[in-house]
Write a protein that holds these residues in place. Structure first.
Motif, PDB file in Angstrom:
ATOM      1  N   UNK A   1      29.373  -9.665 -28.420  1.00  0.00           N
ATOM      2  CA  UNK A   1      29.031 -11.037 -28.082  1.00  0.00           C
ATOM      3  C   UNK A   1      29.757 -11.411 -26.793  1.00  0.00           C
ATOM      4  N   UNK A   2      29.009 -11.948 -25.835  1.00  0.00           N
ATOM      5  CA  UNK A   2      29.613 -12.380 -24.579  1.00  0.00           C
ATOM      6  C   UNK A   2      30.477 -13.617 -24.799  1.00  0.00           C
ATOM      7  N   UNK A   3      31.506 -13.767 -23.997  1.00  0.00           N
ATOM      8  CA  UNK A   3      32.436 -14.886 -24.116  1.00  0.00           C
ATOM      9  C   UNK A   3      31.882 -16.096 -23.369  1.00  0.00           C
ATOM     10  N   UNK A   4      30.952 -16.805 -24.032  1.00  0.00           N
ATOM     11  CA  UNK A   4      30.335 -17.993 -23.442  1.00  0.00           C
ATOM     12  C   UNK A   4      29.733 -18.850 -24.547  1.00  0.00           C
ATOM     13  N   UNK A   5      29.433 -20.064 -24.215  1.00  0.00           N
ATOM     14  CA  UNK A   5      28.814 -21.012 -25.135  1.00  0.00           C
ATOM     15  C   UNK A   5      27.542 -21.517 -24.479  1.00  0.00           C
ATOM     16  N   UNK A   6      26.418 -21.494 -25.198  1.00  0.00           N
ATOM     17  CA  UNK A   6      25.134 -21.878 -24.619  1.00  0.00           C
ATOM     18  C   UNK A   6      24.697 -23.284 -25.011  1.00  0.00           C
ATOM     19  N   UNK A   7      24.840 -23.615 -26.300  1.00  0.00           N
ATOM     20  CA  UNK A   7      24.346 -24.900 -26.802  1.00  0.00           C
ATOM     21  C   UNK A   7      25.366 -25.511 -27.751  1.00  0.00           C
ATOM     22  N   UNK A   8      25.581 -26.801 -27.606  1.00  0.00           N
ATOM     23  CA  UNK A   8      26.360 -27.586 -28.574  1.00  0.00           C
ATOM     24  C   UNK A   8      25.395 -28.599 -29.153  1.00  0.00           C
ATOM     25  N   UNK A   9      25.256 -28.619 -30.481  1.00  0.00           N
ATOM     26  CA  UNK A   9      24.376 -29.582 -31.128  1.00  0.00           C
ATOM     27  C   UNK A   9      25.217 -30.568 -31.927  1.00  0.00           C
ATOM     28  N   UNK A  25      25.490 -43.435 -20.427  1.00  0.00           N
ATOM     29  CA  UNK A  25      26.557 -42.766 -19.684  1.00  0.00           C
ATOM     30  C   UNK A  25      26.016 -42.104 -18.416  1.00  0.00           C
ATOM     31  N   UNK A  26      24.697 -42.160 -18.232  1.00  0.00           N
ATOM     32  CA  UNK A  26      24.087 -41.598 -17.032  1.00  0.00           C
ATOM     33  C   UNK A  26      23.428 -40.243 -17.245  1.00  0.00           C
ATOM     34  N   UNK A  27      23.428 -39.731 -18.467  1.00  0.00           N
ATOM     35  CA  UNK A  27      22.808 -38.436 -18.747  1.00  0.00           C
ATOM     36  C   UNK A  27      21.301 -38.607 -18.822  1.00  0.00           C
ATOM     37  N   UNK A  28      20.550 -37.549 -18.500  1.00  0.00           N
ATOM     38  CA  UNK A  28      19.090 -37.609 -18.528  1.00  0.00           C
ATOM     39  C   UNK A  28      18.528 -36.436 -19.307  1.00  0.00           C
ATOM     40  N   UNK A  29      17.461 -36.717 -20.062  1.00  0.00           N
ATOM     41  CA  UNK A  29      16.771 -35.712 -20.857  1.00  0.00           C
ATOM     42  C   UNK A  29      15.289 -35.736 -20.509  1.00  0.00           C
ATOM     43  N   UNK A  30      14.654 -34.614 -20.679  1.00  0.00           N
ATOM     44  CA  UNK A  30      13.206 -34.542 -20.499  1.00  0.00           C
ATOM     45  C   UNK A  30      12.472 -34.743 -21.821  1.00  0.00           C
ATOM     46  N   UNK A  31      13.203 -34.976 -22.907  1.00  0.00           N
ATOM     47  CA  UNK A  31      12.583 -35.151 -24.220  1.00  0.00           C
ATOM     48  C   UNK A  31      11.731 -36.415 -24.249  1.00  0.00           C
ATOM     49  N   UNK A  32      10.606 -36.333 -24.955  1.00  0.00           N
ATOM     50  CA  UNK A  32       9.752 -37.500 -25.137  1.00  0.00           C
ATOM     51  C   UNK A  32      10.435 -38.470 -26.099  1.00  0.00           C
ATOM     52  N   UNK A  33      10.057 -39.717 -26.029  1.00  0.00           N
ATOM     53  CA  UNK A  33      10.679 -40.747 -26.877  1.00  0.00           C
ATOM     54  C   UNK A  33      10.586 -40.427 -28.365  1.00  0.00           C
ATOM     55  N   UNK A  34       9.513 -39.763 -28.806  1.00  0.00           N
ATOM     56  CA  UNK A  34       9.323 -39.498 -30.231  1.00  0.00           C
ATOM     57  C   UNK A  34       9.735 -38.081 -30.652  1.00  0.00           C
ATOM     58  N   UNK A  35      10.356 -37.307 -29.754  1.00  0.00           N
ATOM     59  CA  UNK A  35      10.838 -35.971 -30.135  1.00  0.00           C
ATOM     60  C   UNK A  35      11.925 -36.107 -31.189  1.00  0.00           C
ATOM     61  N   UNK A  37      14.409 -33.970 -31.529  1.00  0.00           N
ATOM     62  CA  UNK A  37      15.645 -33.417 -30.982  1.00  0.00           C
ATOM     63  C   UNK A  37      15.665 -33.762 -29.495  1.00  0.00           C
ATOM     64  N   UNK A  38      16.855 -34.033 -28.981  1.00  0.00           N
ATOM     65  CA  UNK A  38      17.010 -34.398 -27.571  1.00  0.00           C
ATOM     66  C   UNK A  38      17.951 -33.391 -26.932  1.00  0.00           C
ATOM     67  N   UNK A  39      17.523 -32.819 -25.802  1.00  0.00           N
ATOM     68  CA  UNK A  39      18.342 -31.850 -25.077  1.00  0.00           C
ATOM     69  C   UNK A  39      18.778 -32.432 -23.742  1.00  0.00           C
ATOM     70  N   UNK A  40      20.065 -32.215 -23.407  1.00  0.00           N
ATOM     71  CA  UNK A  40      20.615 -32.587 -22.107  1.00  0.00           C
ATOM     72  C   UNK A  40      21.144 -31.317 -21.452  1.00  0.00           C
ATOM     73  N   UNK A  41      20.722 -31.050 -20.228  1.00  0.00           N
ATOM     74  CA  UNK A  41      21.271 -29.926 -19.478  1.00  0.00           C
ATOM     75  C   UNK A  41      22.673 -30.313 -19.028  1.00  0.00           C
ATOM     76  N   UNK A  42      23.667 -29.489 -19.357  1.00  0.00           N
ATOM     77  CA  UNK A  42      25.050 -29.756 -18.949  1.00  0.00           C
ATOM     78  C   UNK A  42      25.574 -28.515 -18.241  1.00  0.00           C
ATOM     79  N   UNK A  43      25.392 -28.486 -16.933  1.00  0.00           N
ATOM     80  CA  UNK A  43      25.762 -27.287 -16.175  1.00  0.00           C
ATOM     81  C   UNK A  43      24.900 -26.135 -16.649  1.00  0.00           C
ATOM     82  N   UNK A  44      25.527 -25.017 -16.979  1.00  0.00           N
ATOM     83  CA  UNK A  44      24.802 -23.857 -17.465  1.00  0.00           C
ATOM     84  C   UNK A  44      24.586 -23.847 -18.963  1.00  0.00           C
TER      85      UNK A  44
END
Length: 140
Positions: A1-9, A25-35, A37-44
Motif C-alpha cells: 500500500x502506498x503511503x498516501x490518503x485519497x479520500x476522507x469521508x 467556507x469558500x469550498x466548491x463542489x460539482x455535485x448536484x443539489x439533490x445528490x 453524496x458531495x465531493x470537494x477536491x482538496x489538492x490531490x
C-alpha cells in the motif's frame, strides 16, 4: 500500500446543512443539489460528505454518538491566516473549540467544529514547509 490518503469521508446528519457549511467556507463542489453524496477536491485528494448512518453501514461499523478519535487539519502560511479562517468558520455557523493562539510546539493554531461534530485544526507550523499547492512537507 502506498503511503498516501485519497479520500476522507465525513458522516453527516444533515447533508444540505453540511454542504452549506463547507460552501460558506469558500469550498466548491460539482455535485448536484439533490445528490446523496458531495465531493470537494482538496489538492490531490477528496473530501466527501455522506449520510452518517449509510457511511457506518457501508464501513461495517455501528454508528456511535461520540467523538471518533479523528481531528482534521488545515495548515496555512501565517498566524493571520489562522485567525481569518477561524473567523470564517465562526461566521459559517461552526463552533470554535479552541480560539487561535500560540501552541506548545512553537506554532499558532485554533480549532473549529463543523455542524456534525468534526473538529478541524487550522494551524501555522513554522517548522514545516507549506507548498504553493497547499501540500505540507515535514521537516528533516
Amino acid at each position: 500500500m502506498e503511503q498516501r490518503l485519497s479520500v476522507i469521508t465525513l458522516g453527516t446528519s444533515d447533508l444540505r446543512r453540511a454542504r452549506a457549511f463547507y460552501e460558506d467556507l469558500g469550498w466548491r463542489s460539482r455535485a448536484a443539489e439533490d445528490d446523496d453524496v458531495v465531493f470537494f477536491q482538496i489538492g490531490g485528494s477528496v473530501l466527501s460528505l455522506w449520510d452518517r448512518a449509510r457511511l457506518a453501514k457501508d464501513s461495517g461499523v455501528e454508528p456511535g454518538s461520540g467523538w471518533g478519535g479523528v481531528t482534521l487539519a488545515h495548515n496555512v502560511g501565517s498566524a493571520g491566516e489562522v485567525d481569518e479562517i477561524i473567523a470564517q468558520a465562526r461566521g459559517a455557523g461552526g463552533t470554535i473549540a479552541r480560539e487561535p493562539g500560540e501552541t506548545f510546539w512553537g506554532g499558532y493554531s485554533g480549532v473549529f467544529v463543523d455542524p456534525d461534530g468534526h473538529p478541524w485544526e487550522v494551524a501555522h507550523n513554522p517548522h514545516w514547509t507549506l507548498r504553493e499547492d497547499g501540500g505540507v512537507v515535514l521537516a528533516g
